[in-house]
Every structure is written in C-alpha cells, then in structure tokens.
Scaffold this active site. Sequence first.
Site: not given
Ligand code: F6R
Length: 604
Positions: A500, A74, A484, A477, A481, A98-99, A599
Amino acid sequence: MCGIIGYTGTEDVKEVLLNALELLEYRGYDSAGIAVKEDAQTKIYKCAGRVKDLRLICESEKFLSGCGIGHTRWATHGGVTGTNAHPHRVGNVTLVHNGIIENYRELAAHYELEEQLKSETDSEVVAALLNRYYEGQPNETIKEVVTKLKGTYALVILFDDQPGVIYSVRNVSPIVATICDEGAMLASDLTALCRFTNRYFVVPENYILKLEKTKLTLTDFAGREVEPEFLTVDWELNSAGKNGYPFYMEKEIMEQPDAITRTIESRITGGLPDFSAEGIPDSLFTDCERITIVACGTAMHAGLVAQALVKSILHMHIEVEMASEFMYSDPVIDKKTLVIAVSQSGETIDTLEALKYAKRRGAKCLSIINVKGSSIARESDYVLYTDAGPEIAVASTKAYTTQLAVFYLLVAKMAFSRGIFGTEDTQSFVRELQRTPDAIKKVLEKRREIHVLAGRVLDAKDLFMIGRGLDHSILLEGSLKLKEVSYIHSEAYASGELKHGPIALITQNTPVVAAVTQEKLMAKEISNIKEVKSRGADVVVFIKGAIAESLQGEYPSFVLPDMRDEYMVMPASVALQLLAYYVSSDKGFDVDKPRNLAKVVTVE
Ligand code: F6R
C-alpha cells in the site's frame, strides 16, 4: 535529564565526583562540570564535552576538602558551550540544576539579574536569585527562592560561607541521597550511589536537604526536621560497572537471562503467577473492563506486545498510548479502566503526567518500573518492579525483556483470575515463560552469527524491517534500537501494508530485515519476503527453528530457538538487539551514548 552528584566526606572528592559523573553520563553528556569547596573558596571546572574531557582539565588539581558537586548536561536552554555548562556561580552561590525553570526570563527581568548572568541558561538565574536573597540563612533563602520558581528542578547548592555543607531541594526532578562510612551524598539517580551503599532515600518534593560529612538533615518548609524514609535496593554494589565488556549495552544484553529469572521466579507459586508480595488484589484484574498502557519508546513497544497477548488471550479492549500524546487525545478512561504505566527509569515525565491524568479520571493505576522508589512508582496504586538491575546504556535492552516478562505474568494472572485459563493452562503458560532465559542463552551463544549478518547492513543509509502480528511489534523495537545506536534510517512495516505504499522504497540492494516467528503467519510472511526480494532487496531473515526449512536456504538467516509462538518475541528481540549493537560498535560509535539522546527524559 542531566546527571547530578553531591558529596561531602572523607574520600578524595575529585575522584568521587568524576567517577559518579561517569556513571551518570548516560543521563546527558554534552557538557560536564564540578565545583569543589576549599574553605571559603569554591573552585569550578567545566567544559563542553564528556566527563573524560573534564578529567583532563582538573587532572593536576589536588583538593584538601572533601566537599563538592558535579553535573553532566543535556542541553535545553542555551547551546552546548563551556559557559552554559554547570555548575553556575553568582556571587556567593554555586549550583547545579536538573529540570526546566519556565519563568526564568521573567525572573531575570523582574529582579534585574541580567547583568550578573554569563550563560544562556535558566539555571544561572536561580543562582543569581539565591545570591540576591542570601543573608547567611540557607534554608530561609532556598524556601524564599523556590516559591518564585515555575517549572521542574532538582537544585544542589553550595554557599561560600558554609564549608563542607551541601543543600538540595527539588520539585518533580528526582534526587536520591544517602549517608554511609565514606560520607553523605546525593545524586540524580541511584547508579552513582550504589558503589557505596544499598540504602538510600528519595528526597521528598519541597523539603530542604542538608548534607554534612557525618550527618544529613531533612527539613520541611515550616522548619520541622523529618526522618528520611530509607529504602534498600538489591542491586549489587558493583552492578553499575562494565564487567569487562567494552560497552554497557553488550553487558546488559548478556545479562538478560539472569534478569528475567530474577524478575519472574519470586512471583511464581505452585506454577501460578503470584503478586501477593506486591499486595495486588485479584479484583484489580477482574473488575476492570478495559486496559490502557501508557509509556514511551522501548517501554511502549513492550506494551504493544502485551496488547497482542491481551487481545488474543483475554479478548479485552486494550489501547497502547504514547504517553506524550495521551492527555491531548481525549482518552476514554474511567473507573473501570486499568491503566498500566511502563518505565525503566520511573522518571519519564510524559509517562508520569499521563499516569497522574489517568488517576484524576478515576482509573486504577499499576506500573511496571525498574528503579525502586522512582516518581512513577510512588504515584501508582500498585507497582511491579522489574529486577533488571541498573540499566546504564542509553539504548534499553534488559529493561525491555524484563518488562515483557512481567507482562506475560500479568496476562497469565488475568486469564486465571477471569476464568479464561484453568490451572493447567496457566501453569503451562508460565512454564514456557520460565524457559525464556534458556532460549535467550541460545541466542547469546550464537551471537557471532548475528555479528556476521550485521556486516550486511553496516553501510546502509536506509533499511526496512518487515513482519506481521507479534513480529511487527518486535521489529518496531528492533528498528528503534538500530536507529538510535547506528544512525541508520530504519522503518518497521507490517508486511501486509507494504503493497500500500512503502514497497515503492525497495530498490536494488535495499537492506530488509524480516522476522518470521509466528507459525500461523509464516506463509504470508514468506510471500511478503519474496515480494521485496524480487524487487532487488537484500533480505536477512530471523526465523523460528521449527519453520526455518521453509526458507530453503534462500536467504542469509539467523535461526531462533523454538518456543510457543507468543514467546518467540523474547529470543527474537534479543537477536535484534545484538544486530543493532554490532552495527554500532563496528561503525566505531560510542554505543552507550548515542548522539542527542539521554537515558532519562524528564522534560516534556
Ligand atoms: C530506547 C529507549 C527509550 C526509552 C524511553 C522511555 O532504547 O531507551 O525509548 O524506552 O525513553 O524510558 P523509560 O522506560 O525510562 O520511561
């Protein structure tokens, strides 16, 4: 972010690496690569694109050795190109990272490494530095080099003259490792390992891990060997697969009734919430004067539902803070604050940093986490694990509803221990929680109806979601969803706010998704629906069964199973997840890997 795998053993190394990268691809998927050690030679295959593209590149390759490393990227430093893809190789050293190495430019300049660098990445500088210092002593070299690095890193390293051996060291960015019949392996998270074994350990920060085919050795920087602390995860060995579903997101939506049952049932004794297995004393709930929830994205949205419950049931002061803003917003935190961190991965850097900050200010910290042994879990005073199993789709679904389930138990426990609920009130509240898996099953059984409704918003460019109170929280939420996974611009508004300003955006055929699940708010919610309808909106309604008649069949709608108002969040959220899922899959998108996302967000 980024997925990492390292393997040395008896299996076909190419298949182990590529299969693992497919499972890890959810961490980042703009480029992929592997390096395999064949005696003194290290062969590298990498490309911009997905693991399936990488597979094509090395399709005809056969390797005799069983040792290699792999990476899915990423991008942070440097664009998405084959050259910037990992592994990086300089001289005798090959690595994946990674990092973020914050001082990579200074290091490159100070050690005059620029001429050796081919990529724009911070990672290649580390390979060059390791190569500069390497004189046949891997541990010494690693120690020497990492003391010069500023930033976060999980490094996995091959030295040309060390056949069959992999080295790793980390700071903040996670690495888990294990050894089993098939060999020794490490990865950025468990999903890549749980096909082989349920036993693993989290590599501690600033220790050097050495993997050999039948042995792994963990050494501290003083050269002392230490025994790894193995954990056991109760995820099934094949639970990271798709189980015949076209996408993980659908599979994970369907798993929610079981995931919730697993999460709550072991924590209910005599009909009352029971956190004794987690060693959480009642004083944690009775001594606090305020609650602060820190989390990001979907996990933060779970916190918003909890906020509404805490206010209405516990009448306590509660704040939900975006973890990324928390430290910079002068939060009111002290010894009397219970800070609750919520995270699926347990690795989100903003949530981790927020938690550390709260601890420094003397707060007690409880976390709600899905991944056992993750960094946030380890930093917390107490942990309540959700039992969702591996969540692979980038869009979070079962983690969210299991986080909610834990919050319902927490609120019940707090209400009971603070004397707000008596035994019967608590038992009745918990009984309703135990009904949620069945209510969700009813939504899942009728999912075709949601698929039909999805057709109404498929071509939308902009979409609005409206509702009040808890309905607004779940629409935030639902809207995230949809955004994204379908790339439709979607905004959730508290419907009372519409007049408003936002109502200016409603024109002929603007799609509007409304939630009406709260009986006490129903009349007002329905008049807000009428307001947008009379301005031409194309309204779709998700409504609680008991009040569905009030719509008089005027709107295309999905009727939700009846629960107590505060629990309607559960079936309604699942219905909104399905809406997003069907829009995305019908548009032909890669539902599990939305563009630009990863993720696990381990960079600030
Ligand atoms: C949206 C989604 C993200 C995570 C967020 C936090 O579907 O998955 O908004 O909820 O990046 O991730 P965690 O829960 O792993 O800290």
